[in-house]
Design an enzyme around this catalytic site. Structure first.
Site, PDB file in Angstrom:
ATOM      1  N   ASP A 152       0.870  -1.181   0.000  1.00  0.00           N
ATOM      2  CA  ASP A 152       0.000   0.000   0.000  1.00  0.00           C
ATOM      3  C   ASP A 152       0.912   1.239   0.000  1.00  0.00           C
ATOM      4  O   ASP A 152       2.060   1.172   0.431  1.00  0.00           O
ATOM      5  CB  ASP A 152      -0.871   0.015   1.266  1.00  0.00           C
ATOM      6  CG  ASP A 152      -2.143   0.835   1.097  1.00  0.00           C
ATOM      7  OD1 ASP A 152      -3.229   0.277   1.244  1.00  0.00           O
ATOM      8  OD2 ASP A 152      -2.045   2.055   0.803  1.00  0.00           O
ATOM      9  N   ILE A 153       0.353   2.346  -0.453  1.00  0.00           N
ATOM     10  CA  ILE A 153       1.120   3.594  -0.419  1.00  0.00           C
ATOM     11  C   ILE A 153       1.228   4.115   1.027  1.00  0.00           C
ATOM     12  O   ILE A 153       2.186   4.779   1.390  1.00  0.00           O
ATOM     13  CB  ILE A 153       0.494   4.642  -1.373  1.00  0.00           C
ATOM     14  CG1 ILE A 153       1.449   5.794  -1.620  1.00  0.00           C
ATOM     15  CG2 ILE A 153      -0.861   5.130  -0.874  1.00  0.00           C
ATOM     16  CD1 ILE A 153       1.061   6.665  -2.810  1.00  0.00           C
ATOM     17  N   ASP A 175       4.219   2.552  -4.182  1.00  0.00           N
ATOM     18  CA  ASP A 175       3.405   3.539  -4.891  1.00  0.00           C
ATOM     19  C   ASP A 175       3.066   2.966  -6.268  1.00  0.00           C
ATOM     20  O   ASP A 175       3.955   2.797  -7.114  1.00  0.00           O
ATOM     21  CB  ASP A 175       4.212   4.848  -5.020  1.00  0.00           C
ATOM     22  CG  ASP A 175       3.387   5.974  -5.613  1.00  0.00           C
ATOM     23  OD1 ASP A 175       2.342   5.686  -6.235  1.00  0.00           O
ATOM     24  OD2 ASP A 175       3.796   7.142  -5.447  1.00  0.00           O
ATOM     25  N   LEU A 176       1.813   2.668  -6.497  1.00  0.00           N
ATOM     26  CA  LEU A 176       1.418   2.014  -7.756  1.00  0.00           C
ATOM     27  C   LEU A 176       1.618   2.915  -8.973  1.00  0.00           C
ATOM     28  O   LEU A 176       1.589   2.448 -10.105  1.00  0.00           O
ATOM     29  CB  LEU A 176      -0.047   1.551  -7.687  1.00  0.00           C
ATOM     30  CG  LEU A 176      -0.388   0.503  -6.624  1.00  0.00           C
ATOM     31  CD1 LEU A 176      -1.875   0.167  -6.666  1.00  0.00           C
ATOM     32  CD2 LEU A 176       0.440  -0.770  -6.811  1.00  0.00           C
ATOM     33  N   SER A 197     -19.958  11.067   0.120  1.00  0.00           N
ATOM     34  CA  SER A 197     -20.632  11.432  -1.126  1.00  0.00           C
ATOM     35  C   SER A 197     -19.781  12.348  -2.017  1.00  0.00           C
ATOM     36  O   SER A 197     -19.903  12.319  -3.230  1.00  0.00           O
ATOM     37  CB  SER A 197     -21.986  12.065  -0.845  1.00  0.00           C
ATOM     38  OG  SER A 197     -21.801  13.221  -0.100  1.00  0.00           O
ATOM     39  N   HIS A 257     -20.739   1.294  -8.574  1.00  0.00           N
ATOM     40  CA  HIS A 257     -20.985   2.644  -9.108  1.00  0.00           C
ATOM     41  C   HIS A 257     -20.698   2.739 -10.612  1.00  0.00           C
ATOM     42  O   HIS A 257     -21.031   3.748 -11.222  1.00  0.00           O
ATOM     43  CB  HIS A 257     -20.195   3.682  -8.304  1.00  0.00           C
ATOM     44  CG  HIS A 257     -20.767   3.826  -6.931  1.00  0.00           C
ATOM     45  ND1 HIS A 257     -21.887   4.575  -6.663  1.00  0.00           N
ATOM     46  CD2 HIS A 257     -20.415   3.250  -5.754  1.00  0.00           C
ATOM     47  CE1 HIS A 257     -22.198   4.458  -5.379  1.00  0.00           C
ATOM     48  NE2 HIS A 257     -21.307   3.658  -4.801  1.00  0.00           N
ATOM     49  N   TYR A 267     -14.608   8.597  -9.858  1.00  0.00           N
ATOM     50  CA  TYR A 267     -14.185   7.347  -9.221  1.00  0.00           C
ATOM     51  C   TYR A 267     -14.735   6.137  -9.998  1.00  0.00           C
ATOM     52  O   TYR A 267     -14.000   5.197 -10.328  1.00  0.00           O
ATOM     53  CB  TYR A 267     -14.703   7.368  -7.778  1.00  0.00           C
ATOM     54  CG  TYR A 267     -14.774   6.049  -7.070  1.00  0.00           C
ATOM     55  CD1 TYR A 267     -13.644   5.460  -6.520  1.00  0.00           C
ATOM     56  CD2 TYR A 267     -15.998   5.386  -6.912  1.00  0.00           C
ATOM     57  CE1 TYR A 267     -13.717   4.248  -5.854  1.00  0.00           C
ATOM     58  CE2 TYR A 267     -16.088   4.192  -6.241  1.00  0.00           C
ATOM     59  CZ  TYR A 267     -14.946   3.623  -5.712  1.00  0.00           C
ATOM     60  OH  TYR A 267     -15.031   2.422  -5.048  1.00  0.00           O
ATOM     61  N   SER A 292     -21.544  -2.750  -0.919  1.00  0.00           N
ATOM     62  CA  SER A 292     -21.167  -2.066   0.323  1.00  0.00           C
ATOM     63  C   SER A 292     -20.589  -3.074   1.307  1.00  0.00           C
ATOM     64  O   SER A 292     -21.303  -3.952   1.795  1.00  0.00           O
ATOM     65  CB  SER A 292     -22.392  -1.390   0.950  1.00  0.00           C
ATOM     66  OG  SER A 292     -23.101  -0.651  -0.030  1.00  0.00           O
TER      67      SER A 292
HETATM   68  C1  15L Z   1     -18.231   2.331  -2.973  1.00  0.00           C
HETATM   69  O1  15L Z   1     -17.764   2.188  -4.104  1.00  0.00           O
HETATM   70  C2  15L Z   1     -17.391   2.829  -1.845  1.00  0.00           C
HETATM   71  O2  15L Z   1     -16.045   2.452  -1.954  1.00  0.00           O
HETATM   72  C3  15L Z   1     -17.969   2.402  -0.505  1.00  0.00           C
HETATM   73  O3  15L Z   1     -17.345   3.108   0.497  1.00  0.00           O
HETATM   74  C4  15L Z   1     -19.469   2.610  -0.415  1.00  0.00           C
HETATM   75  O4  15L Z   1     -19.767   3.950  -0.469  1.00  0.00           O
HETATM   76  C5  15L Z   1     -20.122   1.867  -1.540  1.00  0.00           C
HETATM   77  O5  15L Z   1     -19.583   2.209  -2.785  1.00  0.00           O
HETATM   78  C6  15L Z   1     -21.650   2.069  -1.558  1.00  0.00           C
HETATM   79  O6  15L Z   1     -22.207   2.488  -2.564  1.00  0.00           O
HETATM   80  O7  15L Z   1     -22.283   1.748  -0.565  1.00  0.00           O
END
Ligand code: 15L
Length: 282
Positions: free
Chosen positions: A33-34, A57-58, A85, A123, A146, A175
């Site tokens: 991990d970083i 560091d990736l 959010s 997401h 993201y 989640s």
């Molecule tokens: C995600 O992609 C996040 O990394 C996580 O923390 C939550 O927020 C999750 O989605 C979610 O939608 O519940």
């Protein structure tokens, strides 16, 4: 056979859960991990720290080439996570999630790594209509920068499988929590043990090429058809419905945009779009 594994994002919530859970199966696991200190999310959930996380560091290809050498598989959970959010600056997301993920795949090719388990996110389908059940073939409708970086990772996984035969499983994670604490999580929750099992299926199954699955427990109210994961051998043990009588928050109650889409509050953050156009897209 997969024996030697590298976990990227080893200081994060999932990185630590996976290190502890997969160690029981006899793998030889390295974590990097970083930041070598436990991430704030992992800390807030009282996760036990793995003290042997190597600082990597990736974004730095020579470091990634070095750490991936001799590995049979990479569990790539490194990058900028999103727990609230509002999201990080897009430059950080590009550098850590896009360049970092590219480096992991490219170094895996050079070092002849056999498979990669990629932490995607639900997401990537954030702007789909919540009333419609989705599966792994549902088109990308990312709800944030993201999420765009996760679409890139899934695409890269498909490309490296087809072109270079590096097997991959992209997990569209819902989640990850010890238990569902909000009404939304009754649909999106994955328990720690189900996450460990799903990643282990990705490491073990002979049926893998470049599969996309949902990282979700067997929730009665799931918004996602996960039969693709079941075909690979995933048998989730948990169902969020068990928690229906426990105290749940309702974070989306006053957010009319969030309630319309799979991505919840990520979709309403900075929203200047037109919901009708999104929902009626042909
Ligand atoms: C995600 O992609 C996040 O990394 C996580 O923390 C939550 O927020 C999750 O989605 C979610 O939608 O519940």
């Amino acid at each position: 056979m997969i024996k030697k594994i590298l976990i990227t994002g080893g200081s994060g919530l999932c990185g630590n859960i996976l290190f502890a859970g997969l160690s029981k199966y006899g793998y030889k696991i390295k974590s990097c991990d970083i930041n070598t200190k436990l991430s704030p999310a992992a800390k807030s959930l009282n996760i036990k720290i793995n003290k042997n996380v190597k600082k990597i560091d990736l974004r730095n290809m020579s470091q990634v080439l070095k750490i991936t050498k001799g590995m049979d598989a990479i569990i790539h959970f490194g990058g900028i996570a999103r727990h609230k959010s509002s999201e990080d600056k897009y430059k950080n997301i590009i550098n850590h999630n896009i360049i970092g993920t590219y480096n992991v795949f490219e170094a895996s090719k050079v070092n002849k790594v056999k498979r990669i388990i990629f932490a995607s996110s639900a997401h990537v389908i954030g702007y789909h209509d919540r009333r419609k059940k989705l599966d792994e073939r549902s088109l990308f409708r990312p709800d944030s920068h993201y999420a765009v970086s996760k679409c890139f990772g899934e695409t890269l996984a498909n490309f490296y499988a087809d072109k270079f035969n590096i097997k991959s499983m992209s997990i569209r994670i819902g989640s990850v929590l010890p238990r569902p604490t909000d009404k939304r999580f009754l649909s999106t929750w994955i328990s720690y043990r189900d996450l460990v099992q799903l990643v282990n299926v990705g490491l073990k199954t002979k049926k893998l090429h470049c599969s996309t699955v949902y990282g979700v427990s067997k929730n009665k109210r799931s918004w996602w058809n996960n039969s693709n994961a079941y075909e690979l051998g995933y048998k989730p043990m948990d169902n969020a419905e068990k928690f229906i009588k426990s105290k749940l928050t309702f974070n989306e109650s006053r957010d009319k945009i969030a309630l319309k889409f799979h991505g919840g509050v990520f979709t309403s953050d900075c929203f200047k779009g037109n919901q009708k156009n999104i929902l009626n897209k042909k």
